[in-house]
Write a protein that holds these residues in place. Sequence first.
Motif, mmCIF file in Angstrom:
data_model
loop_
_atom_site.group_PDB
_atom_site.id
_atom_site.type_symbol
_atom_site.label_atom_id
_atom_site.label_comp_id
_atom_site.label_asym_id
_atom_site.label_seq_id
_atom_site.Cartn_x
_atom_site.Cartn_y
_atom_site.Cartn_z
ATOM 1 N N LEU A 91 -5.115 3.334 -6.945
ATOM 2 C CA LEU A 91 -3.713 3.526 -6.645
ATOM 3 C C LEU A 91 -2.805 2.282 -6.957
ATOM 4 N N TYR A 92 -3.613 1.108 -6.724
ATOM 5 C CA TYR A 92 -3.051 -0.226 -6.444
ATOM 6 C C TYR A 92 -3.037 -0.977 -7.753
ATOM 7 N N ASP A 93 -1.858 -1.709 -7.784
ATOM 8 C CA ASP A 93 -1.756 -2.529 -9.163
ATOM 9 C C ASP A 93 -2.257 -3.980 -9.018
ATOM 10 N N GLY A 94 -2.236 -4.225 -7.666
ATOM 11 C CA GLY A 94 -2.799 -5.616 -7.350
ATOM 12 C C GLY A 94 -3.343 -5.595 -6.088
ATOM 13 N N THR A 108 -0.876 7.623 3.066
ATOM 14 C CA THR A 108 0.140 6.624 2.829
ATOM 15 C C THR A 108 0.329 5.975 1.536
ATOM 16 N N ALA A 109 -0.843 5.594 0.965
ATOM 17 C CA ALA A 109 -1.251 4.891 -0.522
ATOM 18 C C ALA A 109 -0.639 5.983 -1.321
ATOM 19 N N LEU A 110 -1.369 7.079 -1.206
ATOM 20 C CA LEU A 110 -1.068 8.100 -2.176
ATOM 21 C C LEU A 110 0.425 8.781 -2.227
ATOM 22 N N LEU A 111 1.177 8.859 -0.906
ATOM 23 C CA LEU A 111 2.528 9.210 -1.139
ATOM 24 C C LEU A 111 3.403 7.817 -1.817
ATOM 25 N N VAL A 112 3.213 6.652 -1.429
ATOM 26 C CA VAL A 112 3.746 5.602 -1.933
ATOM 27 C C VAL A 112 3.375 5.606 -3.704
ATOM 28 N N LYS A 113 2.288 5.809 -3.976
ATOM 29 C CA LYS A 113 1.974 5.766 -5.543
ATOM 30 C C LYS A 113 2.763 6.879 -6.161
ATOM 31 N N LEU A 114 2.717 8.169 -5.660
ATOM 32 C CA LEU A 114 3.525 9.041 -6.309
ATOM 33 C C LEU A 114 5.074 8.853 -6.519
ATOM 34 N N ILE A 115 5.649 8.352 -5.398
ATOM 35 C CA ILE A 115 7.084 7.719 -5.678
ATOM 36 C C ILE A 115 7.267 6.773 -6.569
ATOM 37 N N SER A 116 6.405 5.616 -6.290
ATOM 38 C CA SER A 116 6.517 4.487 -7.129
ATOM 39 C C SER A 116 6.288 4.916 -8.510
ATOM 40 N N SER A 117 5.340 5.530 -8.929
ATOM 41 C CA SER A 117 5.334 5.973 -10.421
ATOM 42 C C SER A 117 6.364 6.591 -11.124
ATOM 43 N N ILE A 118 7.400 7.190 -10.246
ATOM 44 C CA ILE A 118 8.821 7.887 -10.634
ATOM 45 C C ILE A 118 9.609 6.632 -10.949
ATOM 46 N N LYS A 119 9.605 5.959 -9.892
ATOM 47 C CA LYS A 119 10.508 4.857 -9.811
ATOM 48 C C LYS A 119 10.080 3.517 -10.990
ATOM 49 N N LYS A 120 8.911 3.611 -11.253
ATOM 50 C CA LYS A 120 8.241 2.526 -12.219
ATOM 51 C C LYS A 120 7.884 1.215 -11.216
ATOM 52 N N ASN A 121 7.824 1.377 -10.072
ATOM 53 C CA ASN A 121 7.428 0.415 -9.009
ATOM 54 C C ASN A 121 6.142 -0.106 -9.104
ATOM 55 N N LYS A 122 5.812 -1.187 -8.775
ATOM 56 C CA LYS A 122 4.036 -1.418 -8.508
ATOM 57 C C LYS A 122 3.618 -1.645 -7.089
ATOM 58 N N ILE A 123 2.331 -1.525 -7.117
ATOM 59 C CA ILE A 123 1.833 -1.601 -5.468
ATOM 60 C C ILE A 123 0.830 -2.779 -5.370
ATOM 61 N N VAL A 124 0.791 -3.488 -4.208
ATOM 62 C CA VAL A 124 -0.107 -4.507 -4.114
ATOM 63 C C VAL A 124 -0.386 -4.142 -2.377
ATOM 64 N N ILE A 125 -1.759 -4.566 -2.235
ATOM 65 C CA ILE A 125 -2.315 -4.452 -0.780
ATOM 66 C C ILE A 125 -3.299 -5.647 -0.692
ATOM 67 N N GLU A 126 -3.348 -6.102 0.724
ATOM 68 C CA GLU A 126 -4.176 -7.224 1.151
ATOM 69 C C GLU A 126 -5.288 -6.752 1.982
ATOM 70 N N ARG A 127 -6.430 -7.214 1.779
ATOM 71 C CA ARG A 127 -7.650 -6.711 2.392
ATOM 72 C C ARG A 127 -8.376 -8.041 2.871
ATOM 73 N N ASN A 128 -9.001 -7.869 3.998
ATOM 74 C CA ASN A 128 -9.562 -9.140 4.797
ATOM 75 C C ASN A 128 -10.996 -8.825 5.213
ATOM 76 N N GLU A 129 -11.398 -7.510 4.830
ATOM 77 C CA GLU A 129 -12.550 -7.086 5.201
ATOM 78 C C GLU A 129 -13.061 -5.991 4.807
ATOM 79 N N PHE A 130 -14.117 -5.352 4.780
ATOM 80 C CA PHE A 130 -14.590 -4.198 4.318
ATOM 81 C C PHE A 130 -14.011 -3.034 4.869
ATOM 82 N N PRO A 131 -14.113 -1.865 4.359
ATOM 83 C CA PRO A 131 -13.448 -0.691 4.840
ATOM 84 C C PRO A 131 -13.913 -0.545 6.379
ATOM 85 N N ALA A 132 -13.513 0.144 7.408
ATOM 86 C CA ALA A 132 -13.878 0.195 8.523
ATOM 87 C C ALA A 132 -14.981 1.363 8.629
ATOM 88 N N ALA A 133 -14.954 2.280 7.866
ATOM 89 C CA ALA A 133 -15.918 3.380 7.568
ATOM 90 C C ALA A 133 -17.431 2.910 6.927
#
Length: 350
Positions: free
Chosen positions: A114-117, A66-91
């Motif tokens: 991929l994330y700007d913030g 999902t992040a990769l697809l959002v990044k590809l589209i956002s790069s074309i539209k010059k938008n930025k991406i932010v995500i919130e994390r409250n724990e380590f990755p499940a893996a």
Amino acid sequence: MIIKMVAGSFQTIIIDKLFITQERRIKKILSSLRFSFQLGLSASYVPNSDNRNQNIIILFTVDALTALLVKLISSIKKNKIVIERNEFPAAILNNKPFGSCFYKYFVLSWQYKLYDGLFLMTDELINFYKKYTKRKCIIQKLPMTVDFSRFDNKNGSCLKDRYIAYTGSLSNKKDGIIYLIRAFKKISEQIQDVKLKIAGGNEEEINRLRKYSEELGVGNRIDFLGLISRDSIPYLLQNSMVLVLPRPGSSQARGGFPTKLGEYLASSKPVIVTKVGEIPFYLGDNEVFFISADNIEEELVSTLTMVFDSYDYALKIGRRGRQKALKYFSLEANTDKIAKLLNKLAYEDI
């Protein structure tokens, strides 16, 4: 919660619920892929950024595709991406050597670039994730946030039970539920009219713990409530005698900060919690009752005994805990932190 805080200062559009549907009839893996593509493509509904307006997408999924697809589209539209994390990755938390190595080399090595913030809950998480971000990624520490208005005037008027309350995971590894039941077995022998109410878990977990409680002879003193509604939580907590969180020491405890602790504190009731992670960075001995992660069961018994023997004093501790939580974990306290990161992304060339 983040949406509520962002909406107060920024023009906000929620796109996921408008454009995403899931078919439960197809196989799980295909459904998951379909969901990822739908959510990823929903970035196309966000307008293009220009010299006057910088659009920022806040993702509430950690799915890499999902992040990769959002990044590809956002790069074309010059938008930025932010995500919130409250724990380590499940893996990483699962601690399975093959899965952990695969995730680190084939997903973690690129996903967070991929994330700007990033909004991260603890310093431990900041130290972990910043190694995998791009150089210009803006990281903002965002502690757990509680909507204190949910806990206004939720005291019952005709309560029949005196009870200890717990909400959350029914995993002993994560939140020490077995330690809690064992400690309650001992405290119930001293205090005849107290019960234990446990909210959370699925049917299989509840049945397993109910059987265990019956084997200990306290099955009739423990109420397993299952998953309760968000609106029911304030009533459960504020009408309890004391709230407990016997979380063992673990990598998850070091990296995260239990959101249920914020709700506990908001109730103004006495809180007993293990001294793990960043909890003691925010709270002191005059605001919660700490127990050691090395001796959870015995210290929980002795602390519960002290709370019931000196309940007026315990209530004072509970009220102080709420005041400290208001300072660090309220909507008002954390809205500025969110605005700080978003304004940097909107007005600085990164």
